[in-house]
Scaffold this active site. Structure first.
Site, PDB file in Angstrom:
ATOM      1  N   HIS A  54      36.327  48.829  42.756  1.00 26.03           N
ATOM      2  CA  HIS A  54      35.104  48.132  43.161  1.00 26.03           C
ATOM      3  C   HIS A  54      35.186  47.926  44.671  1.00 26.03           C
ATOM      4  CE1 HIS A  54      37.996  44.927  42.786  1.00 26.03           C
ATOM      5  NE2 HIS A  54      37.184  44.074  43.359  1.00 26.03           N
ATOM      6  N   ASP A  97      39.279  43.464  49.778  1.00 22.07           N
ATOM      7  CA  ASP A  97      40.731  43.507  49.542  1.00 22.07           C
ATOM      8  C   ASP A  97      41.142  44.755  48.757  1.00 22.07           C
ATOM      9  OD1 ASP A  97      39.325  42.172  47.415  1.00 22.07           O
ATOM     10  OD2 ASP A  97      41.242  41.545  46.570  1.00 22.07           O
ATOM     11  N   HIS A  98      40.151  45.571  48.373  1.00 23.16           N
ATOM     12  CA  HIS A  98      40.462  46.807  47.659  1.00 23.16           C
ATOM     13  C   HIS A  98      40.188  48.055  48.491  1.00 23.16           C
ATOM     14  CE1 HIS A  98      41.178  45.069  43.558  1.00 23.16           C
ATOM     15  NE2 HIS A  98      40.703  44.035  44.209  1.00 23.16           N
ATOM     16  N   HIS A 106      32.884  42.807  36.434  1.00 21.43           N
ATOM     17  CA  HIS A 106      33.220  41.996  37.600  1.00 21.43           C
ATOM     18  C   HIS A 106      31.922  41.547  38.278  1.00 21.43           C
ATOM     19  CE1 HIS A 106      35.933  40.259  40.367  1.00 21.43           C
ATOM     20  NE2 HIS A 106      35.718  41.081  41.369  1.00 21.43           N
ATOM     21  N   ASP A 153      39.513  44.774  38.940  1.00 21.37           N
ATOM     22  CA  ASP A 153      39.168  43.346  38.823  1.00 21.37           C
ATOM     23  C   ASP A 153      38.099  43.198  37.756  1.00 21.37           C
ATOM     24  OD1 ASP A 153      40.776  43.230  41.009  1.00 21.37           O
ATOM     25  OD2 ASP A 153      39.420  42.012  42.235  1.00 21.37           O
ATOM     26  N   HIS A 175      47.445  41.906  40.690  1.00 23.66           N
ATOM     27  CA  HIS A 175      46.348  41.139  41.295  1.00 23.66           C
ATOM     28  C   HIS A 175      46.534  39.643  41.023  1.00 23.66           C
ATOM     29  CE1 HIS A 175      42.114  40.122  42.398  1.00 23.66           C
ATOM     30  NE2 HIS A 175      42.209  41.207  43.128  1.00 23.66           N
TER      31      HIS A 175
END
Lengths: 332, 332
Positions: free
Chosen positions: A62, A66-67, A138, A209, A267
């Site tokens: 996604h 932070d990804h 998510h 996530d 995570h």
């Protein structure tokens, strides 16, 4: 064929001293895929001892920062190294827009980026394996990633083949590949006569996530390894629901329901201790690990044994580290 | 007042296993400034043991990605922590455009960003110090950063003051602050009568990425510390000129010409060994160090001794590390 899952970033949202933001490397044979690319992913590869390898594809589960914040730096480093091979980048809808936004940071690349948006379905096939996306739940469009190997043919019974008059040589190979053959004596031999029952293959499923959801459970049914997020503990179940994340306990329940071989929790919020996450999960599903950054899971074929968790830093402490000044990356 | 320069990222262009891309922390009293913010800067702060401190300002010497890719993640982390204090970001022309480009990655912030473009001149004043920019010579608009402390008044001579009839108490303080006072007996005493000669202050000059240039030499004249880039060795002098960088030898020549107290070489290409850089520089200027990431220079006032280089990781190995789960950053 070897299969490794290397944890390069296991923190949620913000890094800690010990954990970088999301990045997981899957290596199968000579093929290397990265799932998520948090800030510092390229350096985590370097620090792990694996090095700045030429990835074959990158999957973003996604488009939270932070990804993906590690993507511009990684792509720039590839260009400084004059990478030529195209690089596939897969992610949910919005990926193309994100790459357009990042373009001024990335600049000119020495290779083609092949960007593909997908909400579900086959992403690529490679050496007897498929990488598939499945929708997850998510706060923004999100996918999970499943690497599924094709079923392996059964073991070849040399004695049976010889007994049926098949001479050693090319005919063996044709039978192993599932073809009918004719013996020098004129008899027809079918693969089923010389092959044992099909052997189980392996699969690795990464949730990205997400809330605990049916789609992940379905994708993970019988998986060798489920890498599931565990941003919170059950005591923060409401906050997890609010932010559309999972607790360690929920991930374990899902792993039990799906009947996976092993659950790896990742995570983790900086407020969650890995020990607490492991204990909470283990109460509901015992085959659980909470890998640290630079830990690597080796996943042998089921008949060859259990998954093995190794700390790559411990290994690199035993092996000589290349001296500084030995790298071959030109400078800007 | 304490003054520390902490090396958080000393690599050029691409990180190595041991070196992150550019980031240098200056701490003076309670004020903390970051010069350049390469990918992973926030994590380097965490790994150093300093922690994710609330920086008072960030200075970007130029807008190459290896000097700013850590900015979006850092600003996002501040927002997750609900930072409220405004943050000044200074850099050469182009900074505002860069921040506009980064904005979609950064999202909404919990605090104000105060963006200021400058090619030269005063950037800010703080507790008796000035931070100034000076133009340098790189392939894109670039600045160096100079922290210059105000001259300190001379030592207060208590005996002289008493001899002149000044009673201990508030009048001492007024004299120390440079004010004339009147004694109880009605005599006027001037500061010069009770203060020794003005004492030398300190200055720290950071070159950023640049060819060796007169502007840096001028800014660094007599500096306590010059942090100069040394992307190459003299054997690659042509490549350095082409890419508008410096060699270790050139940095040392400039340090000698400017008469600095100490030269610290940074921004080393991954092909340059720190030992070679140090040797090449030391042949021309002996007061040279090549700090590793997480090394910190303490710069005492000149009369109190020489700069001290400490490895923060060695210190943190001796001190207890906060357990995971102890952080206070909410999660996305």
């Amino acid at each position: 064929m070897d299969l490794f899952v290397t944890f390069l970033g296991t923190a949620a949202s913000v890094p800690t001293a010990g954990r970088s933001t999301s990045a997981t490397l899957i290596s199968r044979g000579g093929v290397r895929w990265l799932v998520d690319c948090g800030e510092g992913a390229q350096r985590q590869l370097l620090r792990s001892g694996i090095g700045l390898i030429d990835l074959d594809a990158i999957f973003l589960t996604h488009l939270h920062a932070d990804h993906y914040l590690g993507l511009p730096g990684l792509l720039k480093s590839y260009t400084l190294r004059e990478r030529e091979a195209p690089l596939g980048v897969f992610g949910p809808p919005g990926l193309e827009q994100l790459l357009r936004t990042l373009r001024p940071l990335i600049g000119r690349l020495s290779f083609d980026l092949e960007i593909a948006e997908a909400s579900a379905g086959l992403l690529l096939e490679e050496s007897g394996s498929r990488v598939e996306a499945f929708p997850t739940a998510h706060s923004i469009p999100s996918i999970g990633i499943a690497l599924v190997e094709a079923t392996r043919p059964g073991e070849f019974d040399v004695d049976a083949a010889c007994g049926l008059g098949v001479p050693e040589g090319p005919l063996f190979g044709r039978l192993q590949r599932g073809e009918m053959v004719t013996t020098p004596a004129g008899d027809t031999v079918a693969p089923a006569q010389v092959l044992g029952p099909a052997r189980p293959s392996r699969s690795v499923v990464l949730s990205g996530d997400t809330l605990p959801c049916e789609m992940t459970a379905n994708a993970a049914r019988g998986a060798t390894l489920l890498v599931h997020e565990a941003t919170f503990l059950d005591e923060d179940r409401e906050r997890a629901a609010e932010t559309q994340h999972s607790t360690a306990g929920q991930a374990a329940e899902l792993a039990a329901e799906a009947g996976v071989g092993l659950l790896a929790l990742t995570h983790l919020s900086s407020r969650v201790s890995p020990r607490d996450a492991e204990q909470e999960a283990a109460a509901r599903f015992s085959a659980v690990v909470v890998p640290r950054d630079f830990e690597q899971l080796e996943l042998p074929y089921p008949e060859r044994g259990e998954p093995i968790l190794t700390d790559l830093r411990a290994r690199s402490r035993r092996e000589p580290v290349p001296p500084e000044g030995a790298a071959t990356v030109p400078d800007e």
